[in-house]
Motif scaffolding. Structure first.
Motif: not given
Ligand code: SF4
Length: 434
Positions: A149-156, A191-193, A267-269
């Motif tokens: 559920n993080r939606f980093c701005s570079y990640c699909l 896991g994915i996250h 968009n890293r937290h």
């Molecule tokens: S980089 Fe990792 S934390 Fe960020 S959106 Fe992608 S899977 Fe999620």
């Protein structure tokens, strides 16, 4: 079967392989002539897409009349592209991999292409897949969580994997017990996250809780966790996990950048100060802990100054391993349309600098352990010399040691003196053969 990408994919391929075996299929090497090819794809970078296509073509060349099933993240994100590749018979996304044999049988019966790609963003259910034993491995990867559920701005990946869902704790315990019965001494929970484990459950479960349950399982001697969000490690969590006897002191904390401005655009937290504090607490509380990380260089807008901050941060933290990635824009992400995309040559230069730094820091970390005796789980024969075996210490130092004539050391945990460092690994001397 061929797997690209992460440990979650490796787990899912293995679970599909067990289903094929249970149905009476023989699993052969990917370069053999087979009746069915399954390619479990990755889309985390453009390179992942390209390699996925390459493997589809390779399967087609091996046997033009075989059934080719393409599954996973690339199929999920680009089903049309995959379906248009000559020879592809099944296009399956990231869910329902347990249906793979049923879909292949349908292709045989209906003589048509089957496309099964569902909307994962609405999915909240963890797909039931299981593994009893990994073929050809001494260490098992276990997928306990999916989605992000993080939606980093570079990640699909959130678009490919959907929302967070977790394997029920009882099922995780059951699966680890089966692996222990099949003589696995080590499991890696993936896991994915993975830091989000449990957040979709009604009961108050989190990753620390499941680690405590797995710690009690007899037969399992080591537990690792895959790449994890640093924010998982609050003071309370560190206090809980430091008591665990089997949890290996190795944490891969994804950093991505050592500069707050870049982290914000990503968009890293967390901030670099928060990250540094977490590393310090882990080092204070957990003996011999190894901290490794991932870094992206050349993120849109990354100035020389921002890159220098990252470089200095990496040097200061003294990571034991840094995996560096050159940013590659993924269509559909926010970062892909950001201004100030970075030139490929600059990305290359920055990547080389970090690779150099990594070599220095890795060696520095390994040197600290020379002369010590550590338990090494030997996994396989060392490729260059069959008398030698390679394995890992609990804090993930790769160790190569000479075996005892004819004795198979695979799957054995042996006390080993760490003697010297060469080419990114440590050469050791086994102190006690069993
Ligand atoms: S980089 Fe990792 S934390 Fe960020 S959106 Fe992608 S899977 Fe999620």
């Amino acid at each position: 079967m061929f797997t690209l990408g992460c440990r979650v994919n490796q787990y899912e391929t293995e679970a599909m392989a067990e289903k094929f075996i249970a149905e009476g299929y023989n699993i052969v090497g990917f370069d053999d002539c087979a009746d069915v090819y399954v390619i479990n794809t990755c889309t985390v970078t453009n390179m992942g897409d390209k390699k996925s296509r390459k493997m589809i073509h390779r399967a087609r060349r091996k046997n033009g009349s075989a059934i080719i099933a393409v599954v996973g993240c690339y199929s999920q994100i680009s089903p049309e592209k995959v379906s248009n590749i000559e020879g592809v018979d099944v296009v399956l996304g990231t869910r329902n991999k347990g249906d793979i044999i049923y879909l292949i049988k349908r292709v045989c019966l209906e003589h048509r292409k089957i496309i099964e790609v569902n909307d994962v963003l609405k999915n909240r259910v963890f797909e039931e897949l299981n593994i009893d034993k990994y073929q050809y491995r001494t260490r098992a990867f276990l997928k306990i969580q999916d989605g992000c559920n993080r939606f980093c701005s570079y990640c699909l990946i959130p678009f490919a994997r959907g929302a967070v869902c977790s394997k029920p704790p009882g099922k995780v315990v059951e699966e680890v017990k089966k692996l222990a019965q099949n003589n696995f001494k080590e499991v890696t929970l993936s896991g994915i996250h993975i830091a989000s484990y449990g957040m979709d459950m009604k009961d108050d479960w989190n990753l620390a809780g499941i680690l405590e349950e797995v710690d009690k399982i007899e037969g399992i001697e080591r537990v690792r966790i895959g790449s994890i969000d640093p924010k998982f490690f609050t003071e309370g969590i560190i206090n809980r996990i430091k008591r665990l006897k089997k949890l290996c002191p190795h944490f891969h904390l994804s950093l991505q950048s050592g500069c707050d401005e870049t982290l914000r655009r990503m968009n890293r937290h967390y901030t670099v100060l928060e990250y540094e504090k977490i590393v310090k607490e882990l080092r204070d509380e957990i003996k011999d802990v190894s901290i490794t990380t991932d870094i992206i260089v050349g993120f849109p807008g990354e100035t020389e100054e921002e890159f220098s901050k990252t470089y200095d941060f990496l040097n200061r933290i003294e990571f034991s391993k840094i995996h560096v990635f050159k940013y590659s824009p993924r269509k559909g992400t926010r970062a892909a349309s950001m201004r100030k995309q970075i030139d490929g040559r600059i990305k290359e230069e920055r990547s080389s600098k970090i690779i150099e730094l990594d070599k220095k820091l890795e060696k520095q970390f390994m040197n600290k352990f020379l002369g010590k005796n550590m338990d090494v789980l030997y996994e396989s024969q060392f490729e260059k010399n069959n008398d030698y075996y390679e394995g890992y210490t609990p804090n993930y130092i790769k160790v190569i040691s000479r075996g005892k004539c004819g004795q198979n050391l695979e799957g054995k945990i042996l006390n080993t003196e760490l003697k010297s460092v060469k080419d990114g690994c440590v050469y050791g001397k086994i102190k006690s053969f069993i």
